[in-house]
Design a protein around this motif. Structure first.
Motif, PDB file in Angstrom:
ATOM      1  N   LEU A 232      -7.070  -2.867  -4.589  1.00  0.00           N
ATOM      2  CA  LEU A 232      -6.693  -1.471  -4.413  1.00  0.00           C
ATOM      3  C   LEU A 232      -5.562  -1.358  -3.409  1.00  0.00           C
ATOM      4  O   LEU A 232      -5.718  -1.701  -2.234  1.00  0.00           O
ATOM      5  CB  LEU A 232      -7.905  -0.665  -3.937  1.00  0.00           C
ATOM      6  N   ASN A 233      -4.428  -0.884  -3.891  1.00  0.00           N
ATOM      7  CA  ASN A 233      -3.294  -0.576  -3.021  1.00  0.00           C
ATOM      8  C   ASN A 233      -3.314   0.927  -2.759  1.00  0.00           C
ATOM      9  O   ASN A 233      -2.987   1.725  -3.628  1.00  0.00           O
ATOM     10  CB  ASN A 233      -1.985  -0.994  -3.693  1.00  0.00           C
ATOM     11  N   MET A 234      -3.743   1.317  -1.564  1.00  0.00           N
ATOM     12  CA  MET A 234      -3.957   2.730  -1.275  1.00  0.00           C
ATOM     13  C   MET A 234      -2.652   3.524  -1.294  1.00  0.00           C
ATOM     14  O   MET A 234      -2.641   4.694  -1.714  1.00  0.00           O
ATOM     15  CB  MET A 234      -4.654   2.879   0.072  1.00  0.00           C
ATOM     16  N   GLN A 235      -1.578   2.897  -0.856  1.00  0.00           N
ATOM     17  CA  GLN A 235      -0.295   3.588  -0.871  1.00  0.00           C
ATOM     18  C   GLN A 235       0.133   3.898  -2.312  1.00  0.00           C
ATOM     19  O   GLN A 235       0.582   5.003  -2.619  1.00  0.00           O
ATOM     20  CB  GLN A 235       0.775   2.729  -0.178  1.00  0.00           C
ATOM     21  N   GLU A 236      -0.013   2.919  -3.180  1.00  0.00           N
ATOM     22  CA  GLU A 236       0.341   3.110  -4.587  1.00  0.00           C
ATOM     23  C   GLU A 236      -0.574   4.145  -5.242  1.00  0.00           C
ATOM     24  O   GLU A 236      -0.129   4.993  -6.018  1.00  0.00           O
ATOM     25  CB  GLU A 236       0.236   1.781  -5.330  1.00  0.00           C
ATOM     26  N   LEU A 237      -1.863   4.091  -4.926  1.00  0.00           N
ATOM     27  CA  LEU A 237      -2.805   5.067  -5.472  1.00  0.00           C
ATOM     28  C   LEU A 237      -2.393   6.482  -5.084  1.00  0.00           C
ATOM     29  O   LEU A 237      -2.328   7.379  -5.937  1.00  0.00           O
ATOM     30  CB  LEU A 237      -4.219   4.770  -4.968  1.00  0.00           C
ATOM     31  N   GLY A 238      -2.121   6.693  -3.803  1.00  0.00           N
ATOM     32  CA  GLY A 238      -1.720   8.025  -3.355  1.00  0.00           C
ATOM     33  C   GLY A 238      -0.449   8.492  -4.028  1.00  0.00           C
ATOM     34  O   GLY A 238      -0.323   9.652  -4.423  1.00  0.00           O
ATOM     35  N   SER A 239       0.510   7.574  -4.181  1.00  0.00           N
ATOM     36  CA  SER A 239       1.779   7.932  -4.822  1.00  0.00           C
ATOM     37  C   SER A 239       1.570   8.350  -6.278  1.00  0.00           C
ATOM     38  O   SER A 239       2.156   9.332  -6.743  1.00  0.00           O
ATOM     39  CB  SER A 239       2.743   6.744  -4.736  1.00  0.00           C
ATOM     40  N   ASN A 240       0.723   7.615  -6.992  1.00  0.00           N
ATOM     41  CA  ASN A 240       0.485   7.936  -8.400  1.00  0.00           C
ATOM     42  C   ASN A 240      -0.235   9.263  -8.581  1.00  0.00           C
ATOM     43  O   ASN A 240      -0.020   9.976  -9.560  1.00  0.00           O
ATOM     44  CB  ASN A 240      -0.328   6.823  -9.058  1.00  0.00           C
ATOM     45  N   VAL A 241      -1.106   9.585  -7.633  1.00  0.00           N
ATOM     46  CA  VAL A 241      -1.866  10.835  -7.732  1.00  0.00           C
ATOM     47  C   VAL A 241      -1.063  12.011  -7.176  1.00  0.00           C
ATOM     48  O   VAL A 241      -1.272  13.164  -7.573  1.00  0.00           O
ATOM     49  CB  VAL A 241      -3.217  10.697  -6.988  1.00  0.00           C
ATOM     50  N   GLY A 242      -0.126  11.718  -6.249  1.00  0.00           N
ATOM     51  CA  GLY A 242       0.644  12.778  -5.609  1.00  0.00           C
ATOM     52  C   GLY A 242       0.003  13.289  -4.341  1.00  0.00           C
ATOM     53  O   GLY A 242       0.089  14.485  -4.023  1.00  0.00           O
ATOM     54  N   ILE A 243      -0.657  12.386  -3.589  1.00  0.00           N
ATOM     55  CA  ILE A 243      -1.292  12.748  -2.326  1.00  0.00           C
ATOM     56  C   ILE A 243      -0.902  11.729  -1.266  1.00  0.00           C
ATOM     57  O   ILE A 243      -0.397  10.651  -1.568  1.00  0.00           O
ATOM     58  CB  ILE A 243      -2.833  12.790  -2.457  1.00  0.00           C
ATOM     59  N   GLN A 244      -1.138  12.082  -0.003  1.00  0.00           N
ATOM     60  CA  GLN A 244      -0.854  11.169   1.085  1.00  0.00           C
ATOM     61  C   GLN A 244      -1.852  10.016   1.089  1.00  0.00           C
ATOM     62  O   GLN A 244      -2.992  10.150   0.619  1.00  0.00           O
ATOM     63  CB  GLN A 244      -0.932  11.902   2.427  1.00  0.00           C
ATOM     64  N   ARG A 245      -1.432   8.887   1.642  1.00  0.00           N
ATOM     65  CA  ARG A 245      -2.321   7.723   1.717  1.00  0.00           C
ATOM     66  C   ARG A 245      -3.617   8.072   2.448  1.00  0.00           C
ATOM     67  O   ARG A 245      -4.701   7.664   2.037  1.00  0.00           O
ATOM     68  CB  ARG A 245      -1.608   6.573   2.425  1.00  0.00           C
ATOM     69  N   GLN A 246      -3.507   8.828   3.536  1.00  0.00           N
ATOM     70  CA  GLN A 246      -4.689   9.202   4.303  1.00  0.00           C
ATOM     71  C   GLN A 246      -5.676  10.003   3.455  1.00  0.00           C
ATOM     72  O   GLN A 246      -6.890   9.829   3.547  1.00  0.00           O
ATOM     73  CB  GLN A 246      -4.286  10.004   5.538  1.00  0.00           C
ATOM     74  N   THR A 247      -5.154  10.879   2.608  1.00  0.00           N
ATOM     75  CA  THR A 247      -6.013  11.668   1.728  1.00  0.00           C
ATOM     76  C   THR A 247      -6.686  10.761   0.699  1.00  0.00           C
ATOM     77  O   THR A 247      -7.876  10.924   0.388  1.00  0.00           O
ATOM     78  CB  THR A 247      -5.207  12.760   1.021  1.00  0.00           C
TER      79      THR A 247
END
Length: 430
Positions: A237-252
């Motif tokens: 799990l790459n959290m930065q990539e996940l957030g980018s794909n969903v359109g949310i901040q990494r922290q979220t």
């Protein structure tokens, strides 16, 4: 459709023992996994209330201590409070009550998340509350078999002669286990209705259960996050990539994953190293803990895994299914095992790694009915030259074939049916 009470739940004996040794027993797990059915069938003689009823919830929020005193069952039967996570004041009131009353098994709570998770409450209730996690049905429960003793076998004997007779199964049956999932009311439905129910189930989790833990401003972003996690199951799990794909901040994205893990819907699997201080939480694998949900969210049915279909999707879901089966059976093993994954240089990795003391069981998952020399490469290296060489390590390839195979010193290929064999030497009290 099968009735829920036809499925024997392995937790039954563990729950009975917990009520004899703890003042409060807290059964958590995802909605519709069977918690309410289990506790009502076992302890129907006790007083049962559910906080899904708004009037009851309001009464508990206004005067939780008074409600506990008024509802406490006579004799030794527990007070059963269902959907306990809906009350913000129940945890401290329960603590105060059991501080005054020392009887074991006073309160039995069920809920989708742990109301005693705050550090303040956990510390003050040490030794007084026992929390059990009820997952959706395991393969052994579906086939009415005892919990698998696979880890005990790997630890104590690791000899094909010590295996029980393994049930025969077809590739099609394995696909059904994966795509149907383990939710008792949903799994027997036909494929189209089942997938609709699983998707609706996730919508209800987002709208109801998550709200009990976290105020989410944009539920559509959380829903997209779950879809993305389903697509990534069994992958790092790459959290930065996940957030980018969903359109949310990494922290979220981190916050959403934390909540979904508290709800027992996903599990992050840390990266193992031979020294404890080097173990890495930055490269976890993610698993959606029910493959029926993961399949439905990805619109994958039995036809998606035909013999001529692309094997990649099946491989990830099969790995998640094996991981989920191991997690469901860990409480019944002789030893306490910690789950990890391992990755090294040159593309070497171990899908699932279980550790106890100085012993390891390393799992590779193969979505095929045969084993080739290339399939052994990673495990052999890990056990003979890699970090597993200084440990007592057993290597197991789980595959879709029907025969258990010995492939070298403490290295085996085993069929999936080890998870629902009915004749293990002992049944762990079930």
């Amino acid at each position: 459709m099968m009735d829920n009470d036809l499925f024997p739940r392995h937790m039954t004996s563990m729950l009975t023992e917990a009520l004899q040794s703890a003042r409060v027993v807290n059964v958590i797990g995802p909605r519709q996994a069977g918690k309410t059915t289990l506790v009502r069938e076992l302890y129907g003689r006790g007083r049962f209330v559910t906080l899904d009823h708004e009037a009851t919830l309001t009464a508990f929020e206004n005067d939780p201590a008074g409600q506990l005193e008024a509802l406490m069952a006579e004799g030794n039967a527990p007070l059963i409070i269902d959907e306990a996570q809906r009350s913000k004041r129940l945890a401290l009131a329960t603590k105060a009550h059991v501080d005054l009353h020392r009887r074991m098994g006073q309160v039995l709570l069920t809920g989708s998340s742990n109301i005693f998770s705050s550090a303040e409450v956990m510390d003050s209730l040490a030794g007084r509350v026992q929390t059990l996690v009820l997952h959706p049905l395991s393969a052994a429960e579906i086939y009415r078999a005892p919990p698998t003793a696979l880890l005990d076998w790997a630890q104590h004997s690791a000899d094909l002669a010590a295996l029980p007779n393994l049930p025969e199964f077809t590739r099609s049956e394995a696909i059904d286990l994966i795509t149907m999932g383990g939710y008792p009311e949903i799994r027997p439905l036909d494929e189209r209705a089942r997938q609709r129910r699983y998707r609706a189930y996730i919508d209800s989790i987002v709208d109801r259960d998550v709200a009990d833990i976290l105020k989410v401003r944009k539920t559509d972003a959380l829903r997209r996050t779950i879809d993305q996690l389903a697509a990534r199951t069994a992958n790092e799990l790459n959290m930065q990539e996940l957030g980018s794909n969903v359109g949310i901040q990494r922290q979220t994205a981190e916050q959403y994953c934390d909540v979904l893990e508290r709800l027992s819907l996903v599990k992050r699997l840390g990266a193992w190293a031979s020294g404890e201080v080097r173990r890495d939480i930055r490269h976890p694998k993610i698993h959606i803990l029910d493959t029926g949900i993961a399949s439905a969210l990805r619109n994958l049915g039995a036809d998606s895994f035909a013999a001529d279909a692309h094997p990649a999707a099946l491989g990830g879901l099969l790995e998640t299914w094996v991981f989920s089966e191991l997690i469901k059976n860990l409480p019944y093993a002789d030893s306490e095992w910690r789950p990890w994954h391992w990755r090294g240089d040159a593309g070497r990795e171990v899908d699932i790694l279980l550790e106890t003391g100085r012993e390891l069981v390393a799992f590779e998952i193969k979505a095929s009915t045969t084993i080739t020399p290339a399939d052994l490469k990673n495990l052999k290296w890990f056990m003979s030259e890699g970090p597993g060489k200084s440990w007592k390590t057993t290597g197991i390839i789980m595959y879709l074939g029907s025969q258990p195979l010995s492939l070298g010193d403490r290295l085996f290929a085993l069929p999936l049916s080890v998870f629902w064999a009915k004749s293990w030497p002992k049944s762990h009290g079930v």
